[in-house]
Write an enzyme that holds these catalytic residues in place. Structure first.
Site, PDB file in Angstrom:
ATOM      1  N   GLY A  46       0.590  -1.196   0.014  1.00 18.78           N
ATOM      2  CA  GLY A  46      -0.154  -0.019   0.112  1.00 18.78           C
ATOM      3  C   GLY A  46       1.036   1.025   0.107  1.00 18.78           C
ATOM      4  N   GLN A  51       2.723   9.855   1.726  1.00 16.48           N
ATOM      5  CA  GLN A  51       4.266   9.368   1.974  1.00 16.48           C
ATOM      6  C   GLN A  51       5.117   9.757   0.746  1.00 16.48           C
ATOM      7  OE1 GLN A  51       2.283   5.343   2.670  1.00 16.48           O
ATOM      8  NE2 GLN A  51       3.970   4.965   3.741  1.00 16.48           N
ATOM      9  N   CYS A  91       5.072  -0.229   7.755  1.00 17.74           N
ATOM     10  CA  CYS A  91       4.892   1.189   7.197  1.00 17.74           C
ATOM     11  C   CYS A  91       6.103   1.259   6.253  1.00 17.74           C
ATOM     12  CB  CYS A  91       4.459   2.142   8.086  1.00 17.74           C
ATOM     13  SG  CYS A  91       4.183   3.641   7.298  1.00 17.74           S
ATOM     14  N   LEU A  92       5.916   1.671   5.039  1.00 21.52           N
ATOM     15  CA  LEU A  92       7.063   1.854   4.237  1.00 21.52           C
ATOM     16  C   LEU A  92       7.852   3.169   4.985  1.00 21.52           C
ATOM     17  CD1 LEU A  92       5.870   1.232   0.877  1.00 21.52           C
ATOM     18  CD2 LEU A  92       7.415  -0.289   2.255  1.00 21.52           C
ATOM     19  N   HIS A 133      -5.160   1.885   7.629  1.00 22.77           N
ATOM     20  CA  HIS A 133      -3.589   2.463   7.889  1.00 22.77           C
ATOM     21  C   HIS A 133      -3.344   3.639   6.735  1.00 22.77           C
ATOM     22  CE1 HIS A 133       0.708   1.527   8.275  1.00 22.77           C
ATOM     23  NE2 HIS A 133       0.805   2.353   7.169  1.00 22.77           N
ATOM     24  N   GLU A 134      -3.704   3.388   5.468  1.00 27.13           N
ATOM     25  CA  GLU A 134      -3.527   4.463   4.408  1.00 27.13           C
ATOM     26  C   GLU A 134      -4.330   5.656   4.535  1.00 27.13           C
ATOM     27  OE1 GLU A 134      -0.674   3.865   3.057  1.00 27.13           O
ATOM     28  OE2 GLU A 134      -0.910   1.654   3.154  1.00 27.13           O
ATOM     29  N   HIS A 137      -2.811   7.885   6.861  1.00 22.78           N
ATOM     30  CA  HIS A 137      -1.765   8.697   6.497  1.00 22.78           C
ATOM     31  C   HIS A 137      -2.307   9.840   5.841  1.00 22.78           C
ATOM     32  CE1 HIS A 137       1.997   6.258   6.775  1.00 22.78           C
ATOM     33  NE2 HIS A 137       1.507   5.332   6.111  1.00 22.78           N
TER      34      HIS A 137
HETATM   35  O1  K1U Z   1       1.715   2.693   4.132  1.00 19.36           O
HETATM   36  C1  K1U Z   1       2.697   1.889   4.035  1.00 19.36           C
HETATM   37  O2  K1U Z   1       3.723   2.115   4.197  1.00 19.36           O
HETATM   38  C2  K1U Z   1       2.431   0.462   3.431  1.00 19.36           C
HETATM   39  C3  K1U Z   1       2.350  -0.630   4.061  1.00 19.36           C
HETATM   40  C4  K1U Z   1       0.836  -1.154   4.214  1.00 19.36           C
HETATM   41  C5  K1U Z   1       0.647  -2.222   5.382  1.00 19.36           C
HETATM   42  C6  K1U Z   1       0.985  -3.265   5.597  1.00 19.36           C
HETATM   43  C7  K1U Z   1       0.691  -4.072   6.536  1.00 19.36           C
HETATM   44  C8  K1U Z   1      -0.279  -3.736   7.509  1.00 19.36           C
HETATM   45  C9  K1U Z   1      -0.746  -2.285   7.247  1.00 19.36           C
HETATM   46  C10 K1U Z   1      -0.449  -1.600   6.078  1.00 19.36           C
HETATM   47  C11 K1U Z   1       3.412  -1.779   3.514  1.00 19.36           C
HETATM   48  O3  K1U Z   1       3.210  -2.239   2.493  1.00 19.36           O
HETATM   49  S1  K1U Z   1       4.659  -2.292   4.941  1.00 19.36           S
HETATM   50  C12 K1U Z   1       5.557  -3.614   3.891  1.00 19.36           C
HETATM   51  C13 K1U Z   1       4.368  -4.988   3.617  1.00 19.36           C
HETATM   52  O4  K1U Z   1       3.626  -5.097   4.439  1.00 19.36           O
HETATM   53  C14 K1U Z   1       5.113  -5.957   2.684  1.00 19.36           C
HETATM   54  C15 K1U Z   1       5.934  -5.854   1.913  1.00 19.36           C
HETATM   55  C16 K1U Z   1       6.345  -6.807   1.017  1.00 19.36           C
HETATM   56  C17 K1U Z   1       5.727  -7.855   1.001  1.00 19.36           C
HETATM   57  C18 K1U Z   1       4.481  -8.044   1.664  1.00 19.36           C
HETATM   58  C19 K1U Z   1       4.088  -7.128   2.524  1.00 19.36           C
HETATM   59 ZN    ZN Z   2       2.115   3.553   6.333  1.00 22.04          ZN
END
Ligand code: K1U
Ligand code: ZN
Length: 167
Positions: A46, A51, A91-92, A133-134, A137
């Protein structure tokens, strides 16, 4: 398409409240494509426009294992919420930090797609977690702000140290 830079917590710009998109024009369509490329490259499932330092109400998600099922939410609004569920989140913008957050178990949202068409969607499980979550943000809220102040301060110290070490 272009890779965009992802802001890292505790960057103050992550606390900006995003504005409503008044028209889904070519600029927004390009933003959606660039956000999708940035999310997939990270890799993540996501990304909110906040972000990448664009303060407009745009979210992209792709929960498919092949990363080929993009979901776009422009001006999303939660119109129904049901129950509570605790899930581990990442979260990235907060790399390497994962923790549990309580959110609504099931939601119904209304949004515009990348063509500017309105749609409604019921979500539960990981999809519901990611959408909430998004959407946080877009309100300038990062998931670590659900954690204790002690944990937030430890995370800030850790990430600031990491930034210093990479300079
Ligand atoms: O908002 C963001 O930074 C994105 C976030 C979304 C999210 C994931 C899990 C729970 C709540 C919100 C991410 O993508 S974190 C990375 C991640 O979950 C992932 C990365 C690679 C493969 C699978 C998952
Ligand atoms: Zn996030």
């Amino acid at each position: 398409m272009a890779l965009l830079q992802i802001l890292h917590y505790p960057d103050e710009r992550l606390h900006t409240i995003a504005k409503v998109v008044s028209k889904v024009d070519q600029r927004i369509k390009t933003l959606v494509q660039d956000m999708a490329e940035t999310m997939r490259a990270a890799p993540g499932i996501g990304l909110a426009a906040t972000q990448v330092n664009v303060h407009e109400r745009v979210i992209v998600l792709d929960l498919s294992p092949e990363q080929n099922q993009l979901q776009v939410f422009i001006n999303p609004v939660i119109i129904q919420k049901e129950g509570e569920a605790i899930n581990e989140e990442g979260c990235l913008s907060v790399p390497g930090i994962y923790d549990k957050v309580t959110r609504a178990r099931k939601i119904k949202i209304q949004a515009l797609n990348e063509m500017g068409e309105s749609f409604e969607l019921e979500a539960e499980g990981l999809l519901a977690v990611c959408i909430q979550h998004e959407m946080d943000h877009l309100e300038g809220k990062v998931f670590v702000e659900y954690l204790s102040l002690l944990k937030q301060n430890r995370i800030k110290t850790k990430l600031k140290k990491r930034i210093r070490e990479t300079l």
